[in-house]
Structure formats: C-alpha cells, structure tokens
Design a protein around this motif. Structure first.
Motif, PDB file in Angstrom:
ATOM      1  N   ASP A   1       0.821  -1.212   0.000  1.00  0.00           N
ATOM      2  CA  ASP A   1       0.000   0.000   0.000  1.00  0.00           C
ATOM      3  C   ASP A   1       0.855   1.262   0.000  1.00  0.00           C
ATOM      4  O   ASP A   1       0.361   2.352   0.317  1.00  0.00           O
ATOM      5  N   LEU A   2       2.146   1.141  -0.361  1.00  0.00           N
ATOM      6  CA  LEU A   2       3.040   2.288  -0.266  1.00  0.00           C
ATOM      7  C   LEU A   2       2.548   3.480  -1.076  1.00  0.00           C
ATOM      8  O   LEU A   2       2.585   4.613  -0.595  1.00  0.00           O
ATOM      9  N   PHE A   3       2.086   3.257  -2.294  1.00  0.00           N
ATOM     10  CA  PHE A   3       1.687   4.399  -3.116  1.00  0.00           C
ATOM     11  C   PHE A   3       0.461   5.109  -2.541  1.00  0.00           C
ATOM     12  O   PHE A   3       0.316   6.329  -2.710  1.00  0.00           O
ATOM     13  N   ASP A   4      -0.414   4.395  -1.846  1.00  0.00           N
ATOM     14  CA  ASP A   4      -1.525   5.054  -1.156  1.00  0.00           C
ATOM     15  C   ASP A   4      -0.995   5.950  -0.039  1.00  0.00           C
ATOM     16  O   ASP A   4      -1.490   7.071   0.170  1.00  0.00           O
ATOM     17  N   LEU A   5       0.012   5.464   0.679  1.00  0.00           N
ATOM     18  CA  LEU A   5       0.613   6.250   1.755  1.00  0.00           C
ATOM     19  C   LEU A   5       1.367   7.455   1.201  1.00  0.00           C
ATOM     20  O   LEU A   5       1.276   8.567   1.751  1.00  0.00           O
ATOM     21  N   LEU A   6       2.104   7.263   0.113  1.00  0.00           N
ATOM     22  CA  LEU A   6       2.834   8.369  -0.490  1.00  0.00           C
ATOM     23  C   LEU A   6       1.884   9.442  -1.005  1.00  0.00           C
ATOM     24  O   LEU A   6       2.131  10.651  -0.845  1.00  0.00           O
ATOM     25  N   ARG A   7       0.782   9.010  -1.601  1.00  0.00           N
ATOM     26  CA  ARG A   7      -0.204   9.974  -2.095  1.00  0.00           C
ATOM     27  C   ARG A   7      -0.775  10.797  -0.943  1.00  0.00           C
ATOM     28  O   ARG A   7      -0.950  12.018  -1.050  1.00  0.00           O
ATOM     29  N   ALA A   8      -1.047  10.119   0.184  1.00  0.00           N
ATOM     30  CA  ALA A   8      -1.568  10.826   1.360  1.00  0.00           C
ATOM     31  C   ALA A   8      -0.548  11.838   1.874  1.00  0.00           C
ATOM     32  O   ALA A   8      -0.918  12.951   2.297  1.00  0.00           O
ATOM     33  N   MET A   9       0.732  11.505   1.836  1.00  0.00           N
ATOM     34  CA  MET A   9       1.774  12.416   2.300  1.00  0.00           C
ATOM     35  C   MET A   9       1.907  13.608   1.359  1.00  0.00           C
ATOM     36  O   MET A   9       2.070  14.753   1.803  1.00  0.00           O
ATOM     37  N   VAL A  10       1.837  13.361   0.074  1.00  0.00           N
ATOM     38  CA  VAL A  10       1.926  14.448  -0.906  1.00  0.00           C
ATOM     39  C   VAL A  10       0.723  15.377  -0.776  1.00  0.00           C
ATOM     40  O   VAL A  10       0.860  16.616  -0.831  1.00  0.00           O
ATOM     41  N   GLU A  11      -0.469  14.817  -0.596  1.00  0.00           N
ATOM     42  CA  GLU A  11      -1.676  15.636  -0.468  1.00  0.00           C
ATOM     43  C   GLU A  11      -1.619  16.546   0.747  1.00  0.00           C
ATOM     44  O   GLU A  11      -2.262  17.604   0.765  1.00  0.00           O
ATOM     45  N   ARG A  12      -0.864  16.159   1.763  1.00  0.00           N
ATOM     46  CA  ARG A  12      -0.727  16.978   2.973  1.00  0.00           C
ATOM     47  C   ARG A  12       0.516  17.854   2.916  1.00  0.00           C
ATOM     48  O   ARG A  12       0.881  18.479   3.908  1.00  0.00           O
ATOM     49  N   ASP A  13       1.147  17.880   1.758  1.00  0.00           N
ATOM     50  CA  ASP A  13       2.277  18.773   1.480  1.00  0.00           C
ATOM     51  C   ASP A  13       3.475  18.511   2.382  1.00  0.00           C
ATOM     52  O   ASP A  13       4.186  19.438   2.777  1.00  0.00           O
TER      53      ASP A  13
ATOM     54  N   GLY B   1       5.337  13.618  -8.070  1.00  0.00           N
ATOM     55  CA  GLY B   1       6.317  14.682  -7.888  1.00  0.00           C
ATOM     56  C   GLY B   1       7.468  14.307  -6.982  1.00  0.00           C
ATOM     57  O   GLY B   1       8.165  15.179  -6.458  1.00  0.00           O
ATOM     58  N   ILE B   2       7.708  13.014  -6.799  1.00  0.00           N
ATOM     59  CA  ILE B   2       8.775  12.551  -5.905  1.00  0.00           C
ATOM     60  C   ILE B   2      10.077  12.437  -6.695  1.00  0.00           C
ATOM     61  O   ILE B   2      10.149  11.747  -7.705  1.00  0.00           O
ATOM     62  N   GLY B   3      11.099  13.139  -6.223  1.00  0.00           N
ATOM     63  CA  GLY B   3      12.407  13.084  -6.858  1.00  0.00           C
ATOM     64  C   GLY B   3      12.546  13.891  -8.121  1.00  0.00           C
ATOM     65  O   GLY B   3      13.555  13.777  -8.819  1.00  0.00           O
TER      66      GLY B   3
ATOM     67  N   PRO C   1      11.123  23.357  -9.746  1.00  0.00           N
ATOM     68  CA  PRO C   1      11.196  24.638  -9.019  1.00  0.00           C
ATOM     69  C   PRO C   1       9.834  25.031  -8.450  1.00  0.00           C
ATOM     70  O   PRO C   1       8.795  24.865  -9.100  1.00  0.00           O
ATOM     71  N   GLY C   2       9.864  25.540  -7.222  1.00  0.00           N
ATOM     72  CA  GLY C   2       8.637  26.014  -6.610  1.00  0.00           C
ATOM     73  C   GLY C   2       7.788  24.939  -5.975  1.00  0.00           C
ATOM     74  O   GLY C   2       6.698  25.222  -5.476  1.00  0.00           O
ATOM     75  N   THR C   3       8.252  23.689  -5.984  1.00  0.00           N
ATOM     76  CA  THR C   3       7.484  22.592  -5.386  1.00  0.00           C
ATOM     77  C   THR C   3       8.149  22.141  -4.091  1.00  0.00           C
ATOM     78  O   THR C   3       9.323  22.418  -3.837  1.00  0.00           O
ATOM     79  N   THR C   4       7.393  21.439  -3.263  1.00  0.00           N
ATOM     80  CA  THR C   4       7.921  20.902  -2.010  1.00  0.00           C
ATOM     81  C   THR C   4       9.001  19.866  -2.298  1.00  0.00           C
ATOM     82  O   THR C   4       8.839  19.016  -3.173  1.00  0.00           O
ATOM     83  N   GLU C   5      10.111  19.932  -1.543  1.00  0.00           N
ATOM     84  CA  GLU C   5      11.221  19.011  -1.766  1.00  0.00           C
ATOM     85  C   GLU C   5      10.829  17.582  -1.392  1.00  0.00           C
ATOM     86  O   GLU C   5      10.372  17.321  -0.281  1.00  0.00           O
ATOM     87  N   ARG C   6      10.993  16.664  -2.337  1.00  0.00           N
ATOM     88  CA  ARG C   6      10.793  15.235  -2.078  1.00  0.00           C
ATOM     89  C   ARG C   6      11.851  14.482  -2.875  1.00  0.00           C
ATOM     90  O   ARG C   6      11.810  14.439  -4.101  1.00  0.00           O
ATOM     91  N   GLY C   7      12.785  13.872  -2.151  1.00  0.00           N
ATOM     92  CA  GLY C   7      13.923  13.259  -2.812  1.00  0.00           C
ATOM     93  C   GLY C   7      13.786  11.758  -2.989  1.00  0.00           C
ATOM     94  O   GLY C   7      12.904  11.111  -2.425  1.00  0.00           O
ATOM     95  N   PHE C   8      14.702  11.206  -3.775  1.00  0.00           N
ATOM     96  CA  PHE C   8      14.750   9.762  -3.988  1.00  0.00           C
ATOM     97  C   PHE C   8      16.204   9.322  -3.980  1.00  0.00           C
ATOM     98  O   PHE C   8      17.047   9.915  -4.660  1.00  0.00           O
ATOM     99  N   GLN C   9      16.500   8.287  -3.211  1.00  0.00           N
ATOM    100  CA  GLN C   9      17.874   7.813  -3.056  1.00  0.00           C
ATOM    101  C   GLN C   9      17.992   6.327  -3.369  1.00  0.00           C
ATOM    102  O   GLN C   9      17.165   5.531  -2.937  1.00  0.00           O
ATOM    103  N   VAL C  10      19.045   5.983  -4.111  1.00  0.00           N
ATOM    104  CA  VAL C  10      19.362   4.593  -4.430  1.00  0.00           C
ATOM    105  C   VAL C  10      20.731   4.284  -3.840  1.00  0.00           C
ATOM    106  O   VAL C  10      21.672   5.068  -3.988  1.00  0.00           O
ATOM    107  N   SER C  11      20.857   3.168  -3.148  1.00  0.00           N
ATOM    108  CA  SER C  11      22.134   2.777  -2.544  1.00  0.00           C
ATOM    109  C   SER C  11      22.973   1.985  -3.535  1.00  0.00           C
ATOM    110  O   SER C  11      22.493   1.015  -4.118  1.00  0.00           O
TER     111      SER C  11
END
Length: 486
Positions: free
Chosen positions: A196-208, A231-233, A237-247
């Motif tokens: 259900d990760l994408f449901d959780l991510l969507r909820a986090m994005v919707e709450r900015d 909008g992750i990673g 410009p002008g959007t809330t920072e949301r990064g993506f990291q690969v090890s």
C-alpha cells in the motif's frame, strides 16, 4: 544572500522588498514563533526572540525596506534614530546566519502574496527563551522494519513488529498536518515492501509533507512513472522538496551483492536508476565506504553519471548497535587517502553534486576536543523531532533499540501532543543524575547545562559504551575506552 558592506551599510536598498526565501517558513507555535527550513535534508530551526518575532512578519515581500524602517521607528520610538536603524540591520543579518534565509525581490504578484503571509504572535504570552518547540518540527515515520536486503553496514534494528494499517497511518498524517508539521520524512527499512506504499505516499503528498525515499528494491518503469506523477524526486522549481535515493556501494557486482546481502544487486540498481531517470526523476546515489570499496568513488560516479545521475553522497562506515563488524571500519591510511582524493574528484566533476564525509581519523588535542564539544549540534530528539515506529510506538531516535525503556508513547492510544508533553518524554530528555552513577557525568558541574541546553547523544553513548546513561564519546571529560578499542 544578505551581506552588509565593510562600512556597515544596510543589508537592503531602500526600494527593495525583503522576504523569506524558500524553503524557510515561520510557524505559529502556540506561544512563540518558530523559523525553520522546510526540507528533509537537515533539521534547521530557531525559536525566535520577541524582537525577531516582531519584525519578521514584515519581511513578506510586500513592503519596501524603507517602509520597514519606518515601521520599526514607529514601534520602538528610539531616542537615537541612526543607532536604532543599525540595530534593525543587525537583527535582520542575525536571522540569516549561517544560512541564506532572507532575500530581496520586486513587488509580488497577487498569486504569490497568500504564500508569503507571516503570523504575528500574541506577545502577552510569548515564551522565550525556550528549550523546545511547542510541537515537533520534524517527525520521522518508519512504515516498516522489513527490507529486501541484508546490508552488512545497516544501522537499523530491523526488529519484527506489527505494522499499522494504511488507514491508521493516514489518521496520524492528519494529526501532523493539523499541527502544521511539514517535515514528515521516511525512516525505518525499505518502504517498497509495503503493497500500500503508493496510497501512503499519495496521502503524504496531499498533505504537502517534505520527505525522501530510499530503497534497495528494484523500481520498474511503471513504478518510476507513478513516483514521477506524485512529484517525488523530480526537483521541480517552486514545489515541495521530495527526494529519492538509491544505494550503490560498488561497480563490482560481486562486491555490491556481498555488501548488501542481495544477489545481483548492482545490475538491479542500474536498472532502477535508468528507469527513474527516464521518468524524469533525479535520484541521489548513496555509498557507504568500507575497506572493501573505499577506492571506488570515482568509478561509481563515472558509471552512474553516464546513466544520468547528478547527485552523489559518500559516507564512511560507522559503529551501530546491530550487525556491527570492526573489519568494516576504514583504516587511518584509507581515511587520509579519501581526504586527499575526494576533493580532486569533486573539482574534476564540477558538473555534478558530490558530497562526502571528510573524516581523517586524526586525534585531536584537548583544546580541539573542547572546542568541538562546545560547537556540537543540538540533539533534536524530544526538542523538535520525534520518530514513529511501524506499530505506532514513539521514540526520540531511529537508532535506539525498539524496547519499552526507549519508547515514550504510542499513537494508537495517545495523540502527538499528549506524547510530546507527557512525562515519559520529559524523563527521557531530562534524565535523573543518579542514572549516571559511576560515570564522569555524575560529578560534572555542567550536567544541567549540558542536558537542558544542547543535550548529549544518547545513541552514541549506547553504541560506544553500552549505556545511554554515560558521557558521549565526544565529551572532553569522557575517560572510558570505546568498545572498539577494548
């Protein structure tokens, strides 16, 4: 950036319009104002003094600096006008140290004005100085302890526990949003093991919320596209920072697989990276340097920059409470070699963002130890930050064991503010001196100042000396030998 000239001139021209620069924000914190950097990259915040809180709301970009000076003079009614204006300049310059916080702009468009509104506090009940914020500024959420890899250098406990449902997590997200908490970063193990990760991510994005995702899972083209749509990673410009990291720890598949405990890891990481870049995502490559891969930084940069990666981060292996092995520590010679070679690589590839941990392992003099200790960062656990574990338990540090003695509440039974203002958390950040019996802390004349002021790193004390009730390894008064050297 705000800079006064050598003659002490005002930081702004009279006809400029100073305003807070993104990602700096001001939050009404019930009985004071908090200035903080809305980013997952670092927790930077300041509880404003009454004078700072008085002037900062005028720095919204809607008034010229000349107008702000007139407002200041009207409010203060000084006997010496020039001296008062110099104080105003110093006040604004102080707000910018040591980061770029306030800049100048022309008049603002109507669409931007609503985003620049800054609160004015109720000074009758203003609380300052304050040891901690009235609500957390940052909350780390560990959605799971499960992972697809078994990294030899992992600092996470990975303890099996129940996981809250998607609905329970979203109820917590609603609490956080209701308290104007914007930094809600992801901790724990690999979140992609949750269906259900994408449901959780969507909820986090919707709450900015601002946050960063880190994974060792393979990201397919379709998943990469779904991440981009959220909008992750994407670094727009002008959007809330949301990064993506690969090890990625090696360009040798055998070494990469051995370090991560995951077969054919390098091939999967390259496929993941290519899919992310193709979707318009700008991932960061994170590498933990050990004796087995300490000479591979340039090769990793070359391989993954050819795939479109522009950001890299290299850190040295450090002791943790779990899966620790002394053979993963870099030698002093390897540390020195890295200290010499990494700046050369950074200069050579100035088209890329390459960060690295420069730790030579050199011993410090007593004076240097004292200076480093006095300049240490404030421990934010319980002062501005919390960690929510997969089952709803709340801790003050993600690297502490998931045991009752390190838990200060549970969000399935209590609210964020009940835990934040509860006795369990207070006892944790204000431990009784008797708990430090037979340590240098017990007889230290600076005990109260140390704990009430900056705090000490109980995680480091636990990792290095086996108890959180001991002086941190960086304390100049600490006279014990670290476990590694015993």
């Amino acid at each position: 950036m705000i800079l006064a000239d050598a003659r002490g001139a005002s930081p702004f021209a009279q006809d400029s319009f100073p305003r807070l620069l993104a990602p700096w924000l001001v939050r009404d914190d019930l009985d004071n104002l908090v200035l903080y950097k809305c980013t997952y990259k670092e927790l930077r915040y300041r509880i404003l003094s009454p004078v700072q809180a008085l002037i900062l709301p005028f720095l919204s970009g809607e008034r010229s600096y000349g107008d702000i000076q007139e407002i200041w003079l009207h409010l203060t009614k000084p006997a010496r006008k020039a001296e008062s204006l110099r104080y105003l300049d110093e006040l604004i310059l102080n707000l910018t140290t040591p980061d770029e916080i306030i800049g100048a702009t022309g008049t603002l468009s109507e669409s931007f004005r609503d985003k620049t509104k800054l609160p004015l506090p109720e000074f009758g009940k203003y609380r300052w100085p304050a040891e901690r914020t009235s609500a957390p500024v940052c909350v780390l959420v560990a959605l799971t302890n499960r992972c697809v890899a078994e990294c030899r250098y992992c600092y996470a406990e990975r303890k099996t526990c129940l996981e809250m449902t998607c609905a329970e997590w979203i109820a917590i997200f609603d609490q956080l949003a209701g308290l104007s908490i914007r930094i809600v970063d992801l901790a724990g193990a690999d979140p992609f093991v949750r269906p259900d990760l994408f449901d959780l991510l969507r909820a986090m994005v919707e709450r900015d919320f601002t946050f960063s995702l880190s994974t060792k899972s393979h990201i397919s083209r379709s998943k990469a596209q779904r991440l981009a749509e959220l909008g992750i990673g994407c670094d727009k410009p002008g959007t809330t920072e949301r990064g993506f990291q690969v090890s990625v720890d090696s360009t040798n598949n055998q070494i990469a697989s051995w370090l991560t405990g995951s077969e054919d890891y390098l091939d999967r990481a390259k496929s993941t990276t290519a899919n992310l870049v193709a979707a318009g995502i700008n991932p960061r490559i994170k590498c933990v340097l050990t004796p087995y891969n300490c000479d591979e930084a340039e090769a990793i940069v070359k391989m993954f920059s050819s795939l479109g990666v522009r950001r890299f981060h290299f850190v040295q292996y450090g002791r943790s409470l779990y899966r620790h092995s002394d053979d993963l520590f870099l030698t002093k010679e390897q540390k020195l070699r890295l200290s010499e070679s990494m700046p050369v690589l950074v200069a050579k590839r100035d088209d890329l963002e390459i960060a690295f941990q420069d730790d030579t392992g050199e011993s410090m003099t007593d004076e240097q130890l004292k200076e480093a200790w006095e300049q240490r960062a404030i421990c934010t656990g319980g002062r501005a930050a919390l960690v929510v574990l997969p089952n709803g338990d709340v801790s003050l540090c993600e690297q502490l064991p998931h045991l009752p003695e390190y838990v200060v509440g549970n969000l399935l039974r209590e609210s964020i503010l009940e835990i934040w203002n509860g006795t369990a958390l207070d006892r944790f950040i204000h431990p009784e001196k008797s708990k430090f019996e037979k340590t240098v802390c017990c007889s230290c004349p600076e005990f109260d100042e140390c704990h009430v002021g900056k705090g000490y790193c109980y995680r480091d004390s636990l990792s290095v000396f086996g108890s959180m009730y001991d002086a941190a390894p960086g304390c100049p008064r600490q006279d014990k030998i670290p476990l590694r050297l015993i």
